[in-house]
Design a protein around this motif. Structure first.
Motif, PDB file in Angstrom:
ATOM      1  N   PRO A 220      26.996  40.453  36.134  1.00 67.02           N
ATOM      2  CA  PRO A 220      27.614  40.195  34.839  1.00 67.02           C
ATOM      3  C   PRO A 220      28.533  38.976  34.904  1.00 67.02           C
ATOM      4  CG  PRO A 220      28.805  41.930  35.961  1.00 67.02           C
ATOM      5  CD  PRO A 220      27.620  41.597  36.830  1.00 67.02           C
ATOM      6  N   SER A 221      29.025  38.536  33.755  1.00 62.89           N
ATOM      7  CA  SER A 221      29.975  37.429  33.728  1.00 62.89           C
ATOM      8  C   SER A 221      31.206  37.791  34.551  1.00 62.89           C
ATOM      9  CB  SER A 221      30.389  37.125  32.284  1.00 62.89           C
ATOM     10  OG  SER A 221      29.269  36.746  31.518  1.00 62.89           O
ATOM     11  N   ARG A 222      31.842  36.765  35.113  1.00 67.11           N
ATOM     12  CA  ARG A 222      33.004  36.999  35.970  1.00 67.11           C
ATOM     13  C   ARG A 222      34.265  36.493  35.295  1.00 67.11           C
ATOM     14  NH1 ARG A 222      31.750  34.765  41.900  1.00 67.11           N
ATOM     15  NH2 ARG A 222      33.963  35.299  42.036  1.00 67.11           N
ATOM     16  N   LEU A 223      35.262  37.365  35.211  1.00 68.44           N
ATOM     17  CA  LEU A 223      36.586  36.992  34.721  1.00 68.44           C
ATOM     18  C   LEU A 223      37.611  37.429  35.748  1.00 68.44           C
ATOM     19  CD1 LEU A 223      38.765  36.137  32.623  1.00 68.44           C
ATOM     20  CD2 LEU A 223      38.588  38.451  31.681  1.00 68.44           C
ATOM     21  N   ARG A 224      38.483  36.499  36.103  1.00 70.76           N
ATOM     22  CA  ARG A 224      39.564  36.821  37.038  1.00 70.76           C
ATOM     23  C   ARG A 224      40.779  35.978  36.690  1.00 70.76           C
ATOM     24  NH1 ARG A 224      41.993  34.947  41.682  1.00 70.76           N
ATOM     25  NH2 ARG A 224      40.795  33.014  41.465  1.00 70.76           N
ATOM     26  N   VAL A 225      41.946  36.613  36.632  1.00 67.35           N
ATOM     27  CA  VAL A 225      43.210  35.900  36.459  1.00 67.35           C
ATOM     28  C   VAL A 225      44.180  36.485  37.483  1.00 67.35           C
ATOM     29  CG1 VAL A 225      45.074  35.245  34.910  1.00 67.35           C
ATOM     30  CG2 VAL A 225      42.781  35.662  33.988  1.00 67.35           C
ATOM     31  N   CYS A 226      44.792  35.622  38.295  1.00 64.72           N
ATOM     32  CA  CYS A 226      45.674  36.074  39.359  1.00 64.72           C
ATOM     33  C   CYS A 226      46.951  35.246  39.330  1.00 64.72           C
ATOM     34  CB  CYS A 226      44.984  35.932  40.710  1.00 64.72           C
ATOM     35  SG  CYS A 226      45.981  36.517  42.114  1.00 64.72           S
ATOM     36  N   ALA A 227      48.102  35.921  39.275  1.00 69.96           N
ATOM     37  CA  ALA A 227      49.411  35.256  39.332  1.00 69.96           C
ATOM     38  C   ALA A 227      50.047  35.512  40.680  1.00 69.96           C
ATOM     39  CB  ALA A 227      50.317  35.770  38.217  1.00 69.96           C
ATOM     40  N   GLN A 228      50.686  34.456  41.233  1.00 70.11           N
ATOM     41  CA  GLN A 228      51.331  34.565  42.537  1.00 70.11           C
ATOM     42  C   GLN A 228      52.745  34.008  42.454  1.00 70.11           C
ATOM     43  OE1 GLN A 228      48.907  31.802  42.468  1.00 70.11           O
ATOM     44  NE2 GLN A 228      47.209  33.218  42.155  1.00 70.11           N
ATOM     45  N   GLY A 229      53.636  34.486  43.346  1.00 67.24           N
ATOM     46  CA  GLY A 229      55.003  33.965  43.370  1.00 67.24           C
ATOM     47  C   GLY A 229      55.947  34.905  44.075  1.00 67.24           C
ATOM     48  N   PRO A 230      57.243  34.699  43.915  1.00 66.73           N
ATOM     49  CA  PRO A 230      58.239  35.549  44.556  1.00 66.73           C
ATOM     50  C   PRO A 230      58.085  37.032  44.211  1.00 66.73           C
ATOM     51  CG  PRO A 230      59.272  33.571  43.694  1.00 66.73           C
ATOM     52  CD  PRO A 230      57.861  33.566  43.192  1.00 66.73           C
ATOM     53  N   SER A 231      57.461  37.323  43.085  1.00 64.34           N
ATOM     54  CA  SER A 231      57.253  38.724  42.688  1.00 64.34           C
ATOM     55  C   SER A 231      56.033  39.345  43.346  1.00 64.34           C
ATOM     56  CB  SER A 231      57.117  38.830  41.169  1.00 64.34           C
ATOM     57  OG  SER A 231      58.344  38.561  40.525  1.00 64.34           O
ATOM     58  N   GLY A 232      55.296  38.551  44.145  1.00 59.82           N
ATOM     59  CA  GLY A 232      54.102  39.071  44.799  1.00 59.82           C
ATOM     60  C   GLY A 232      52.837  38.568  44.132  1.00 59.82           C
ATOM     61  N   VAL A 233      51.902  39.458  43.924  1.00 59.82           N
ATOM     62  CA  VAL A 233      50.613  39.098  43.336  1.00 59.82           C
ATOM     63  C   VAL A 233      50.233  40.166  42.308  1.00 59.82           C
ATOM     64  CG1 VAL A 233      48.146  38.756  43.758  1.00 59.82           C
ATOM     65  CG2 VAL A 233      49.816  37.947  45.435  1.00 59.82           C
ATOM     66  N   VAL A 234      49.729  39.708  41.174  1.00 53.73           N
ATOM     67  CA  VAL A 234      49.175  40.630  40.188  1.00 53.73           C
ATOM     68  C   VAL A 234      47.870  40.025  39.688  1.00 53.73           C
ATOM     69  CG1 VAL A 234      50.445  39.609  38.246  1.00 53.73           C
ATOM     70  CG2 VAL A 234      49.641  41.974  38.093  1.00 53.73           C
ATOM     71  N   GLU A 235      46.844  40.857  39.522  1.00 57.02           N
ATOM     72  CA  GLU A 235      45.510  40.317  39.256  1.00 57.02           C
ATOM     73  C   GLU A 235      44.777  41.122  38.188  1.00 57.02           C
ATOM     74  OE1 GLU A 235      41.728  38.675  41.828  1.00 57.02           O
ATOM     75  OE2 GLU A 235      42.733  40.488  42.536  1.00 57.02           O
ATOM     76  N   LEU A 236      44.079  40.392  37.331  1.00 59.74           N
ATOM     77  CA  LEU A 236      43.120  40.960  36.397  1.00 59.74           C
ATOM     78  C   LEU A 236      41.740  40.555  36.896  1.00 59.74           C
ATOM     79  CD1 LEU A 236      42.214  42.199  33.620  1.00 59.74           C
ATOM     80  CD2 LEU A 236      42.481  39.896  32.664  1.00 59.74           C
ATOM     81  N   ALA A 237      40.899  41.534  37.174  1.00 62.26           N
ATOM     82  CA  ALA A 237      39.580  41.218  37.715  1.00 62.26           C
ATOM     83  C   ALA A 237      38.499  42.021  37.010  1.00 62.26           C
ATOM     84  CB  ALA A 237      39.544  41.499  39.217  1.00 62.26           C
ATOM     85  N   SER A 238      38.731  42.331  35.745  1.00 58.52           N
ATOM     86  CA  SER A 238      37.784  43.165  35.019  1.00 58.52           C
ATOM     87  C   SER A 238      37.761  42.795  33.548  1.00 58.52           C
ATOM     88  CB  SER A 238      38.177  44.649  35.168  1.00 58.52           C
ATOM     89  OG  SER A 238      37.488  45.457  34.252  1.00 58.52           O
ATOM     90  N   ARG A 239      36.594  42.903  32.952  1.00 63.50           N
ATOM     91  CA  ARG A 239      36.453  42.786  31.498  1.00 63.50           C
ATOM     92  C   ARG A 239      35.528  43.904  31.020  1.00 63.50           C
ATOM     93  NH1 ARG A 239      31.765  39.610  30.209  1.00 63.50           N
ATOM     94  NH2 ARG A 239      32.695  39.079  28.187  1.00 63.50           N
TER      95      ARG A 239
END
Length: 296
Positions: A220-239
């Motif tokens: 299927p199509s791929r969607l991923r958004v990942c934020a990084q920084g002092p707060s660690g990592v948070v990721e969206l990897a699903s639609r």
């Protein structure tokens, strides 16, 4: 609320019309499209003219190309009708700003169907990212939608590619996590593959990258958004949430609020902000292309 639908393409048939038809707060009064035969497939009364549809409606939902949407939405808003818009909100920044200004002056409700913003997995991601310190973010949306299927023949999608079609979804999420875009640091697109890569600077000197394509043979199509920084990592990897469910959730919010303001999900302000960023990226691409041609 009495809602009229404009457009009878595939997106209207599989998303707009079914959601409008079953939502308990909506009375789908009918549809208008340039092709009456296509409009008849919606399964709702077909109006002879756009003006007649507007007169019979409290709100108008659009499923038409960006430039057409802006022209028709201005007509509807001028007559005090609320509007449910698709992205991009217009074919040009000037038209988008004019629509935003008129909607504010007339005090009508407006919302932009940035599909993924109304999905629970996206809201979980944004909830986890909110109020935390991020240095950068990376986003990716890859699909083969322009290689074949119901949207492959769409002229405006073929012309604008992934940046114009799925780019607004990605840019909306990057802005929501990192803040307004202040500069386009790099932008390049390969027209053959639609491979598009951009690097953006956001408020506070944070930065993001986005990789986009609608000519990549992947299912299927791929969607991923990942934020990084002092707060660690948070990721969206699903639609995983279907667009139909997202549209229903959008209608819930549209009916509940008196106006779209600020950075609320689907606000017209955000829709225009994203349109402005897309235009800046396109300018940067043209400059980069001219620079490369001058070196040949």
């Amino acid at each position: 609320m009495r809602v009229g639908l404009v457009g009878a393409g595939q997106w209207a048939l599989i998303t707009h019309a079914p959601a409008l038809a079953v939502h308990p707060g909506v009375d789908l009064v009918g549809v208008w499209a340039r092709d009456p035969a296509a409009a008849a497939q919606v399964g709702a009364p077909v109006f002879d003219t756009f003006g007649d549809l507007v007169e019979a409606s409290d709100a108008v939902a659009f499923a038409v190309p960006p430039a057409v949407q802006a022209e028709l939405a201005l007509f509807a808003v001028a007559r005090g009708r609320h509007v449910i818009l698709e992205k991009p909100v217009a074919g040009s920044v000037a038209d988008g700003l004019a629509l935003e200004r008129l909607a504010r002056e007339r005090g009508v409700r407006s919302i932009v169907f940035l599909t993924r913003r109304f999905a629970p997995e996206t809201r979980e991601f944004l909830g986890a990212a909110a109020g935390r310190e991020w240095a950068s973010a990376d986003a990716e949306w890859l699909s083969g939608a322009l290689l074949g299927g119901p949207f492959a023949a769409s002229p405006w999608r073929q012309r604008g590619g992934a940046l114009v079609d799925v780019g607004p979804h990605v840019l909306d999420l990057l802005i929501e996590v990192l803040g307004p875009v202040t500069d386009v640091l790099c932008a390049r697109r390969d027209a053959m593959s639609d491979a598009t890569k951009v690097m953006l600077e956001h408020a506070g000197q944070r930065f993001s990258t986005a990789t986009l394509s609608m000519r990549t043979p992947v299912l299927p199509s791929r969607l991923r958004v990942c934020a990084q920084g002092p707060s660690g990592v948070v990721e969206l990897a699903s639609r995983e949430t279907p667009a139909l469910e997202c549209y229903h959730a959008m209608l819930d919010e549209f009916l509940d609020r008196s106006a779209s303001t600020g950075g609320a999900a689907g606000s017209l302000r955000r829709g225009v902000e994203v349109l402005e960023v897309v235009a800046r990226i396109e300018r940067a691409m043209r400059v980069e292309q001219l620079a490369r041609e001058s070196l040949r």
